[in-house]
Design an enzyme around this catalytic site. Structure first.
Site, mmCIF file in Angstrom:
data_model
loop_
_atom_site.group_PDB
_atom_site.id
_atom_site.type_symbol
_atom_site.label_atom_id
_atom_site.label_comp_id
_atom_site.label_asym_id
_atom_site.label_seq_id
_atom_site.Cartn_x
_atom_site.Cartn_y
_atom_site.Cartn_z
ATOM 1 C CG HIS A 231 61.178 -8.119 0.413
ATOM 2 N ND1 HIS A 231 61.398 -7.521 1.321
ATOM 3 C CD2 HIS A 231 62.411 -8.802 0.020
ATOM 4 C CE1 HIS A 231 63.070 -8.392 1.574
ATOM 5 N NE2 HIS A 231 63.000 -9.277 0.765
ATOM 6 C CG ASP B 7 67.083 -16.583 2.730
ATOM 7 O OD1 ASP B 7 67.872 -17.143 1.555
ATOM 8 O OD2 ASP B 7 66.521 -15.724 3.516
ATOM 9 C CD GLU C 154 70.243 -9.650 -2.899
ATOM 10 O OE1 GLU C 154 68.986 -9.149 -3.400
ATOM 11 O OE2 GLU C 154 70.412 -10.516 -2.094
ATOM 12 C CG ASP D 298 64.728 -10.685 -2.821
ATOM 13 O OD1 ASP D 298 65.675 -11.063 -3.646
ATOM 14 O OD2 ASP D 298 64.741 -9.780 -2.129
ATOM 15 C CG HIS E 93 68.675 -15.054 -0.818
ATOM 16 N ND1 HIS E 93 67.225 -14.590 -0.675
ATOM 17 C CD2 HIS E 93 69.431 -13.620 -1.176
ATOM 18 C CE1 HIS E 93 66.832 -13.730 -1.246
ATOM 19 N NE2 HIS E 93 68.276 -12.827 -1.650
ATOM 20 C CD GLU F 111 69.758 -11.810 1.931
ATOM 21 O OE1 GLU F 111 70.409 -10.859 1.482
ATOM 22 O OE2 GLU F 111 68.870 -11.550 1.018
ATOM 23 C CD GLU F 112 64.811 -11.934 1.316
ATOM 24 O OE1 GLU F 112 65.152 -10.884 2.272
ATOM 25 O OE2 GLU F 112 64.821 -11.914 0.605
#
Length: 395
Positions: free
Chosen positions: A356, A76, A170, A107, A74, A141-142
């Site tokens: 994150h 995003d 990931e 990520d 992903h 995805e997030e």
């Protein structure tokens, strides 16, 4: 500056907070098209939440018998959080202390950059490989994960397209790139239970029915239930309450209802349908008046050691000397959707300690091994295909 680092920085500099892609997919497609990839956009969702999806595939003539490996991921990223808490702007790639800082560094924009460069290097050395290559990338995805990989997989089902091997980029490592890969994930299923009572004055309980009092014994039984014992790859299924809402805010009113949110993280020893039936049985045994709404976020999947796991394990060992650990821990990923059309799905990426977080980063020294592991995996799968062709009785 390595080509992987250069591309990773270009991706990080684009503020692609879900569902925005900020041009990341166009940048990637521009690198893949000259390599012979046919790039297909499968964007989805309303204008207010438009999700960008890219499927790029490189197929050889007469490739019906070839296996297809897809790199999935992903573009995003999660929101930055308070900008004043970052040591440097989150969308300005910055080097400090041997690390690359920026939102998406771990990520998973570095993984995507490593995918691309690994394929470029592999095709430069092996221009006619015995495996087909593909990329499946999304900008959702997030977030809700409704119009991203999930939609693409449904379209693949409709047109009868299947994949053979998938590597999701990931961040799976603990301390060093390659020390852990995910060969499966638990399923996730949430429930919203509303236990109904009769509201009334707390001084006259005989004229009311307290749903909180009624719910507590059932919740206690649910919390104490052993749903399964797990297996060699998964821990036992767990049931956890996340929220309880009840009452009017006044201390002298018995509420008319109480709402409990809960979640199952379940392994392949249980099914969603079986767990739902057992919950209903427990609630019914306590004589509750209730409503119960279910949301299945994803089914569990497991890739037992086979061609893909062996190819990745050998690549990691050759590149780093590590004997990688197979794990199914952690949350969900888009692997849960891809596993519906692909028998062998694994996740492998850099360390995840900073994902994150404020000041998300990746160790610069981890970037080259990540690229090399992906390239070596391609080489190993090609070698497997070559050996299969040379085996007695091969067509």
């Amino acid at each position: 500056m390595s080509r992987t680092l250069q591309l990773a920085e270009q991706l990080i500099s684009r503020p692609s907070v879900t569902p925005e892609d900020a041009g990341c997919l166009d940048l990637i497609a521009a690198r893949l098209a000259p390599l012979g990839f046919v790039c297909e956009r499968l964007d989805s969702g309303p204008d207010s939440f438009r999700v960008q999806n890219l499927y790029a595939k490189r197929s050889a003539t007469g490739s019906e018998q070839r296996k297809t490996l897809v790199f999935a991921g992903h573009t995003d990223v999660v929101p930055t959080g308070p900008l004043d808490q970052w040591s440097s702007p989150p969308f300005t790639p910055t080097h400090r202390g041997g690390r690359l800082y920026g939102r998406g560094a771990s990520d998973m924009k570095t993984s995507i950059a490593a995918f691309v460069v690994a394929v470029e290097e592999f095709l430069a050395a092996t221009p006619d490989p015995l495996i087909d290559l593909a990329f499946l990338l999304t900008s959702d995805e997030e977030g809700p994960s409704i119009d991203g990989t999930k939609v693409v997989v449904e379209q693949f089902k409709a047109r009868g397209e299947r994949l053979d091997y998938c590597i999701v980029g990931e961040p799976t490592a603990v301390e060093r790139t390659g020390d852990m890969i995910k060969n499966g994930r638990r399923g996730t299923m949430s429930g919203k239970l509303t236990v109904l009572g009769i509201q009334g004055h707390i001084a006259y309980p005989q004229l009311a029915r307290n749903p909180i009092h009624q719910a507590v014994p059932a919740l206690t039984e649910l919390a104490a239930t052993a749903w399964d014992q797990g297996n060699a790859f998964f821990p036992p299924t767990s049931w956890q309450m996340s929220n309880i809402h009840g009452g009017t805010g006044a201390s002298n009113v018995i509420p008319g209802s109480v709402v409990i949110d809960f979640n199952f993280r379940f392994c392949t020893e249980s099914t969603a349908e079986g767990l739902q039936a057992r919950v209903k049985s427990i609630l019914d045994s306590h004589g509750l008046e209730y409503t119960l709404d279910w949301t299945i976020g994803g089914q569990p999947f497991l890739t037992t050691p086979g061609n893909l796991v062996h190819a990745v394990q050998q690549a990691i060992a050759d590149e780093t000397g590590l004997q990688t650990e197979l794990s199914t821990t952690g949350g969900t990923s888009d692997g849960r959707f891809i596993a519906q059309i692909c028998d062998q799905v694994i996740e492998m990426g850099p360390p995840n300690a900073s994902i994150h977080k404020i000041d998300e980063n990746i160790v610069l020294a981890d970037i080259a091994p990540l690229t090399n592991i992906y390239r070596r995996t391609l080489e190993n799968l090609h070698a497997q295909a070559l050996a299969a062709c040379a085996a007695p009785g091969a067509a």
